[in-house]
Design an enzyme around this catalytic site. Structure first.
Site, PDB file in Angstrom:
ATOM      1  N   HIS A  18     -14.259   9.188  -8.196  1.00  0.00           N
ATOM      2  CA  HIS A  18     -14.516   8.784  -6.807  1.00  0.00           C
ATOM      3  C   HIS A  18     -14.651  10.012  -5.904  1.00  0.00           C
ATOM      4  O   HIS A  18     -15.505  10.056  -5.025  1.00  0.00           O
ATOM      5  CB  HIS A  18     -13.410   7.866  -6.289  1.00  0.00           C
ATOM      6  CG  HIS A  18     -13.186   6.667  -7.154  1.00  0.00           C
ATOM      7  ND1 HIS A  18     -12.033   5.931  -7.129  1.00  0.00           N
ATOM      8  CD2 HIS A  18     -13.978   6.088  -8.106  1.00  0.00           C
ATOM      9  CE1 HIS A  18     -12.131   4.947  -8.004  1.00  0.00           C
ATOM     10  NE2 HIS A  18     -13.289   5.034  -8.616  1.00  0.00           N
ATOM     11  N   HIS A  30     -19.090  -0.736  -6.439  1.00  0.00           N
ATOM     12  CA  HIS A  30     -18.136   0.228  -6.992  1.00  0.00           C
ATOM     13  C   HIS A  30     -18.644   0.825  -8.303  1.00  0.00           C
ATOM     14  O   HIS A  30     -18.417   2.008  -8.597  1.00  0.00           O
ATOM     15  CB  HIS A  30     -16.749  -0.377  -7.195  1.00  0.00           C
ATOM     16  CG  HIS A  30     -15.765   0.679  -7.582  1.00  0.00           C
ATOM     17  ND1 HIS A  30     -15.173   1.517  -6.668  1.00  0.00           N
ATOM     18  CD2 HIS A  30     -15.348   1.101  -8.801  1.00  0.00           C
ATOM     19  CE1 HIS A  30     -14.423   2.389  -7.302  1.00  0.00           C
ATOM     20  NE2 HIS A  30     -14.501   2.166  -8.610  1.00  0.00           N
ATOM     21  N   ASP A  50     -18.935   4.770  -9.247  1.00  0.00           N
ATOM     22  CA  ASP A  50     -18.459   5.404 -10.487  1.00  0.00           C
ATOM     23  C   ASP A  50     -19.581   6.159 -11.189  1.00  0.00           C
ATOM     24  O   ASP A  50     -19.389   7.276 -11.684  1.00  0.00           O
ATOM     25  CB  ASP A  50     -17.925   4.333 -11.455  1.00  0.00           C
ATOM     26  CG  ASP A  50     -16.526   3.859 -11.103  1.00  0.00           C
ATOM     27  OD1 ASP A  50     -15.824   4.536 -10.335  1.00  0.00           O
ATOM     28  OD2 ASP A  50     -16.142   2.792 -11.625  1.00  0.00           O
ATOM     29  N   HIS A  57     -17.314   4.144 -17.707  1.00  0.00           N
ATOM     30  CA  HIS A  57     -17.132   5.600 -17.728  1.00  0.00           C
ATOM     31  C   HIS A  57     -17.538   6.231 -19.055  1.00  0.00           C
ATOM     32  O   HIS A  57     -18.133   7.308 -19.078  1.00  0.00           O
ATOM     33  CB  HIS A  57     -15.676   5.946 -17.428  1.00  0.00           C
ATOM     34  CG  HIS A  57     -15.266   5.559 -16.051  1.00  0.00           C
ATOM     35  ND1 HIS A  57     -15.923   6.025 -14.930  1.00  0.00           N
ATOM     36  CD2 HIS A  57     -14.299   4.733 -15.604  1.00  0.00           C
ATOM     37  CE1 HIS A  57     -15.353   5.511 -13.853  1.00  0.00           C
ATOM     38  NE2 HIS A  57     -14.360   4.721 -14.234  1.00  0.00           N
TER      39      HIS A  57
END
Ligand SMILES: [Zn+2]
Length: 303
Positions: free
Chosen positions: A77, A232, A236, A259
């Site tokens: 972030h 969001h 990421d 991720h």
């Protein structure tokens, strides 16, 4: 010339780590041209960990880096906030291994950067401009990048949950669009996952103050956007992609990624040296000779 940027002055904040639950002090400090973005562990004698794919570490529910005996976690972030403001060079000091989660979004980091101010340096920026598509998939998770005159992200998610079936969004990433449409979007998790995470020593600092929690019959906190979840995921992806070490000019398209795939893809991009050029302006025709060095030294150059 598009000038490299750093901060005008140092700034600090305090918070807790989402996964460790530990208190942490974060300081952002100005750095010279071509320094890159580096984490510095003040509790480990100032050990520096450059924010590049060369130092990728533990990646499961957050993105981490490892170098020698040091690690930093949950970096995505903060990195997204830095790249959206065009900060090329900065020292990120931490006194524990995890970046504070703040409110689960990048909005507090955008606020910190506003307070610190941005300073232009005398050296020019370099961009990684995509010249042919690169794609990667893992099961039904997909990610690709295509040539574009701008940095754009298209993201879609779908879950087997009545409250979160399908969301998709495309955004041209600018300082303004990131700050208004993406930075405030918070991290999220499913209530049924929380117990498992805690049993594994994760999410120890998690609460309704820093994450959206999705229960069986409703979301436990008020949403900031109807599609806050996919926003969001864009946040990421921007943070994870920054580990290539250059601002990217291209259109990133991801479906159900996370991720692990974002960061594996950042590594893949650097390996595919005939799929991009290093340019000095986003509008430069990307027909120049690709960088001659192999990807690993390109990553080091970007430090
Ligand atoms: Zn996140």
């Amino acid at each position: 010339m598009d000038a490299q940027r750093t901060l005008r002055r140092s700034i600090s904040c305090a918070g807790i780590g989402l996964h460790s639950g530990k208190k942490v002090t974060l300081s952002l400090k100005p750095a010279p041209a071509d320094f890159g973005i580096r984490f510095r562990r003040t509790d480990l004698g100032g050990l520096e960990i450059p924010a590049t794919v060369a130092n990728l570490g533990g990646i499961q529910y957050a993105t981490g880096l490892t170098r020698d005996e040091g690690t930093v976690d949950t970096i995505e972030h903060l990195l997204a906030a830095l790249v959206s403001r065009g900060v090329d060079n900065v020292i990120i000091e931490l006194n524990t291994p995890e970046v504070p989660i703040m409110d689960g979004s990048a909005a507090p980091f955008i606020y910190l950067l506003e307070e610190a101010g941005i300073k232009r340096l005398s050296a020019g920026r370099r961009f990684l401009k995509v010249t042919r598509p690169i794609a990667m998939s893992h099961g039904d998770k997909r990610i690709a990048i295509y040539p574009s005159d701008h940095f754009k992200v298209t993201y879609s998610i779908s879950f087997d949950h009545p409250l979160l079936r399908h969301q998709a969004r495309t955004l041209r990433v600018t300082e303004e669009s990131f700050a208004e449409e993406i930075a405030p979007a918070r991290t999220f998790c499913f209530l049924k996952e929380v117990e498992l995470l805690r049993q594994n020593g994760l999410a120890l600092g998690g609460s309704l103050d820093n994450a959206i929690v999705i229960g069986e019959t409703g979301v436990l906190n008020a949403l900031r956007f109807e599609d806050e979840f996919v926003r969001h995921k864009i946040l990421d992806a921007i943070g994870d992609l920054s580990l290539v070490g250059y601002p990217v000019i291209g259109h990133l398209v991801a479906h159900r990624a996370g991720h692990a795939l974002h960061t594996a893809f950042a590594t893949r991009i650097l390996e595919e040296t005939d799929a991009w050029s290093i340019v000095e302006s986003p509008s430069d025709a990307a027909v120049g000779v690709p960088l001659a060095q192999p990807a690993s030294s390109a990553a080091r150059l970007a430090n």
